[in-house]
Structures are given as structure tokens and as C-alpha cells.
Design a protein around this motif. Structure first.
Motif, PDB file in Angstrom:
ATOM      1  N   LEU A 172     -10.306  -3.922  -8.955  1.00 34.16           N
ATOM      2  CA  LEU A 172     -10.196  -2.472  -8.841  1.00 34.16           C
ATOM      3  C   LEU A 172     -11.038  -1.762  -9.888  1.00 34.16           C
ATOM      4  CD1 LEU A 172      -6.366  -2.146  -8.111  1.00 34.16           C
ATOM      5  CD2 LEU A 172      -8.281  -2.213  -6.503  1.00 34.16           C
ATOM      6  N   ILE A 217       0.866  -1.182   0.000  1.00 39.92           N
ATOM      7  CA  ILE A 217       0.000   0.000   0.000  1.00 39.92           C
ATOM      8  C   ILE A 217       0.901   1.229   0.000  1.00 39.92           C
ATOM      9  CG2 ILE A 217      -1.758   1.283   1.253  1.00 39.92           C
ATOM     10  CD1 ILE A 217      -2.537  -1.409   2.567  1.00 39.92           C
ATOM     11  N   ARG A 245      -5.798   1.571  -7.690  1.00 38.55           N
ATOM     12  CA  ARG A 245      -6.232   2.174  -6.424  1.00 38.55           C
ATOM     13  C   ARG A 245      -7.366   1.340  -5.849  1.00 38.55           C
ATOM     14  NH1 ARG A 245      -6.567   8.459  -6.282  1.00 38.55           N
ATOM     15  NH2 ARG A 245      -5.333   8.076  -4.423  1.00 38.55           N
ATOM     16  N   ASP A 246      -7.243   1.013  -4.551  1.00 40.66           N
ATOM     17  CA  ASP A 246      -8.213   0.185  -3.854  1.00 40.66           C
ATOM     18  C   ASP A 246      -9.027   1.069  -2.916  1.00 40.66           C
ATOM     19  OD1 ASP A 246      -9.558  -2.062  -3.085  1.00 40.66           O
ATOM     20  OD2 ASP A 246      -7.891  -3.009  -2.022  1.00 40.66           O
ATOM     21  N   GLN A 247     -10.325   1.073  -3.084  1.00 40.08           N
ATOM     22  CA  GLN A 247     -11.196   1.925  -2.275  1.00 40.08           C
ATOM     23  C   GLN A 247     -11.323   1.377  -0.860  1.00 40.08           C
ATOM     24  OE1 GLN A 247     -15.170   2.078  -3.770  1.00 40.08           O
ATOM     25  NE2 GLN A 247     -15.900   3.517  -2.228  1.00 40.08           N
ATOM     26  N   ALA A 306       2.982   0.230 -10.310  1.00 44.96           N
ATOM     27  CA  ALA A 306       1.633   0.599  -9.876  1.00 44.96           C
ATOM     28  C   ALA A 306       0.611  -0.424 -10.369  1.00 44.96           C
ATOM     29  CB  ALA A 306       1.275   1.989 -10.395  1.00 44.96           C
ATOM     30  N   ASP A 356      -9.287   6.346  -1.309  1.00 48.78           N
ATOM     31  CA  ASP A 356      -8.605   5.237  -1.976  1.00 48.78           C
ATOM     32  C   ASP A 356      -7.192   5.091  -1.436  1.00 48.78           C
ATOM     33  OD1 ASP A 356     -10.763   4.741  -3.679  1.00 48.78           O
ATOM     34  OD2 ASP A 356     -10.046   6.171  -5.173  1.00 48.78           O
ATOM     35  N   GLN A 357      -6.603   3.905  -1.654  1.00 47.77           N
ATOM     36  CA  GLN A 357      -5.196   3.687  -1.350  1.00 47.77           C
ATOM     37  C   GLN A 357      -4.533   3.050  -2.573  1.00 47.77           C
ATOM     38  OE1 GLN A 357      -5.102   1.248   2.144  1.00 47.77           O
ATOM     39  NE2 GLN A 357      -5.955  -0.546   1.153  1.00 47.77           N
ATOM     40  N   ASP A 358      -3.320   3.486  -2.869  1.00 49.83           N
ATOM     41  CA  ASP A 358      -2.593   2.970  -4.021  1.00 49.83           C
ATOM     42  C   ASP A 358      -2.001   1.594  -3.711  1.00 49.83           C
ATOM     43  OD1 ASP A 358      -3.058   5.262  -5.507  1.00 49.83           O
ATOM     44  OD2 ASP A 358      -1.307   6.275  -4.663  1.00 49.83           O
ATOM     45  N   TRP A 361       0.851  -1.300  -5.023  1.00 51.73           N
ATOM     46  CA  TRP A 361       2.078  -1.439  -5.798  1.00 51.73           C
ATOM     47  C   TRP A 361       2.609  -2.863  -5.697  1.00 51.73           C
ATOM     48  CZ3 TRP A 361       4.188   2.819  -8.417  1.00 51.73           C
ATOM     49  CH2 TRP A 361       3.573   4.043  -8.153  1.00 51.73           C
ATOM     50  N   SER A 363     -13.900   1.013  -9.051  1.00 55.72           N
ATOM     51  CA  SER A 363     -13.945   2.354  -9.638  1.00 55.72           C
ATOM     52  C   SER A 363     -15.315   2.685 -10.196  1.00 55.72           C
ATOM     53  CB  SER A 363     -12.894   2.477 -10.740  1.00 55.72           C
ATOM     54  OG  SER A 363     -13.208   1.615 -11.824  1.00 55.72           O
TER      55      SER A 363
END
Length: 301
Positions: free
Chosen positions: A295, A146, A161-163, A158, A263-265, A267, A299
Motif C-alpha cells: 500500500l 474491504i 487504503r488499496d488503490q 485499519a 481507493d478502498q479501505d 481492515w 500511495s
């Protein structure tokens, strides 16, 4: 350690039972074969052959050393064979991710294992710092992180993005006030406080004063059980969309409408310069595919 060259000469001599033929087969001189045998006998402390006329017979110690030599040769052959394997469906892969992602990914991993008998996948659900540490130490071939790591020995890609979802029972209201959440009570888990700081502080900035002031109904550190009390209306919790989607009874849950989406990125993280075999690349690609689908669905909400 027994000298492997002497062992190889001894093994050949035990097959040929003749010094000249052994020397010819090993492209050595006959005195060289004799010298190897003498040195090996000195090292193990026992004679390895007895002679009866022209016949050479192994002593009991000779038979034991021969068995050891053959085991060593078999292990060397197996090692070289394993090093030569580079297939997407064979080999061992080790990676780590959050518990929520593990729930989402593991069904796809088990499906892949069922079709690839020679593939081994070791998945560890771990907190963020343990994931990064494991990748740096080489215990994990890759990790799902994260936020983008900044360590100079890591490379990252990348994933999306996870909500973060505020989850209640499906019987609860689509929108919740902070007071209603406090009455319901938090189902706390190891990441709940960090998620609360990110989600509740942005959606209830006037009421939220910190995770320590939240009303807590229960605590559980087993990721696959966090949502059971939530689905029964015993409290609320906050989890990534990926964890929500992996829950077996998600129709019993409601993702509460939030004024501010958080959201969180995500990787994919690997150690810089580490060469990945095809099996590692294949499992990483599988994780990427599953996450991309999840994801994308997130979105659209």
C-alpha cells in the motif's frame, strides 16, 4: 461411552496384576478397585481377567480393552500437549481475504511455512460477505475486509487504503477514453461490476451509465487468470493495486492514468472476545507487513 475412571483402574491393574498394589498406586481401597473392575466387565459384557492360582491373565477381550484404554490415554496426552503449545511457529491458522489479496499474500505465507514445519495456514479466497460470515461463525481466525464492518460482534483494525487500478496491456495508451475502453472490452470477473461502478462512474461520469452497458470481451472467475488476456491486449479490467502487483508478468500491463483516483479501505477483522494464539497473531502481523509495503508503493503512484 466406557467410563474413563474404570478404564484407568483397569489399565493400572493390568500393569500391576495385583489388587493391593493397584489400590496403593491409585490411592484407593482394594474393594474400590474390585468394584471398578466388576462395573467395567458388566459394561463391556465380558470378563477381562482369568486367574490361574496367584496369576492374573488378560482375556482376549481384556487385551482389546487394554489397547483401547492406552489409545485413549495417548490421545488425552496429545490433546493436553497441543493445548499447551502457544508458539508463533506452531499451530493452525485460518483466514480469508479477497482473491487479489490472496495472490499478494500467499508467497509470503509459503515462505513462512517453509521455515516453520509445525505451522499450518489455511487461506481462503472469498467474497466480502463470506469473509464476514466466516469470521462470525469462528471458521476464520481473522479476515481481511474491504470497508469497516459494523457488526457488534466484530472488532477491526485499519490496514490502509488499496488503490483500484484500471489495467490494460502495456502496449495501450497511458490515458484511455471511455470509447477506447468500450472498443477494447472488459475482462469481467466476480468483482468487476462493483469496481466499475466506483472507478468508471467517477472518471467518465457523462459516458458511464452502469456495468450492464459495458462492452464485455470475456469473463473469468479464477483470480490468477484474470490478467492473462489483459496482458495480451485482449481487453481491460479493474483490480486493486495488490492484485496488480501480485501478477507474475506485471511488466506486460499498464495502469491507466485516471483523473480521479479511487481507493478502498482495508481492515483486519476478528470476532470480539476471541483469544488468539501466538501463531494467529504472527500470521496476521505477516499479512499486515506485506500489505503495508504494497500500500505504501500504491500511495507513491
Amino acid at each position: 461411552m466406557i467410563n474413563p475412571t474404570w478404564l484407568r483402574t483397569f489399565e493400572t491393574l493390568s500393569e500391576e496384576r495385583h489388587f493391593t498394589r493397584t489400590a496403593r498406586r491409585l490411592n484407593m481401597t482394594q474393594p474400590g478397585v474390585t468394584q471398578h473392575l466388576k462395573k467395567l466387565e458388566q459394561q463391556v459384557g465380558h470378563p477381562l481377567f482369568t486367574r490361574q492360582g496367584q496369576d492374573m491373565m488378560l482375556t482376549p477381550q481384556g487385551k482389546a480393552v487394554l489397547a483401547y484404554a492406552r489409545r485413549q490415554a495417548d490421545e488425552e496426552t496429545a490433546l493436553l500437549k497441543s493445548l499447551a503449545i502457544d508458539r508463533a511457529d506452531a499451530g493452525q491458522v485460518s483466514f480469508a481475504c479477497s482473491g487479489s489479496l490472496a495472490l499478494l499474500l500467499y508467497p509470503a505465507i509459503t515462505e513462512r511455512l517453509a521455515s516453520a514445519p509445525e505451522l499450518q495456514v489455511m487461506l481462503e479466497a472469498a467474497p466480502e460477505d463470506a469473509i464476514i460470515k466466516g469470521v462470525l461463525e469462528g471458521r476464520f481466525d481473522f479476515g481481511l475486509s474491504i470497508g469497516q464492518p459494523t457488526h457488534f460482534q466484530l472488532v477491526s483494525q485499519a490496514l490502509g487504503r488499496d488503490q483500484l487500478c484500471l489495467l490494460t496491456s502495456a502496449q495501450c495508451e497511458p490515458s484511455m477514453t471511455f470509447a477506447m475502453l468500450q472498443d477494447l472490452g472488459l475482462i469481467r470477473h466476480p468483482d468487476a461490476d462493483a469496481y466499475a461502478d466506483r472507478v468508471l462512474s467517477r472518471n467518465f461520469p457523462e459516458e458511464y451509465s452502469g456495468a450492464s452497458d459495458l462492452s464485455v470481451r470475456s469473463y473469468i472467475n479464477q483470480i490468477n487468470q484474470i490478467l492473462d488476456p489483459v496482458s495480451q491486449g485482449l481487453g481491460y479490467t479493474i483490480l486493486p493495486w495488490s492484485g496488480y502487483q501480485a501478477y507474475r508478468y506485471k511488466e506486460r500491463l499498464r495502469s491507466v492514468h485516471l483523473r480521479v483516483r479511487v481507493d478502498q479501505d482495508l481492515w483486519l477483522v476478528q470476532r470480539k472476545g476471541r483469544t488468539s494464539p501466538l501463531c494467529v497473531k504472527a500470521v496476521a502481523d505477516l499479512c499486515r507487513q506485506v500489505l503495508t509495503q504494497s500500500l505504501q508503493a500504491s500511495s507513491m503512484t
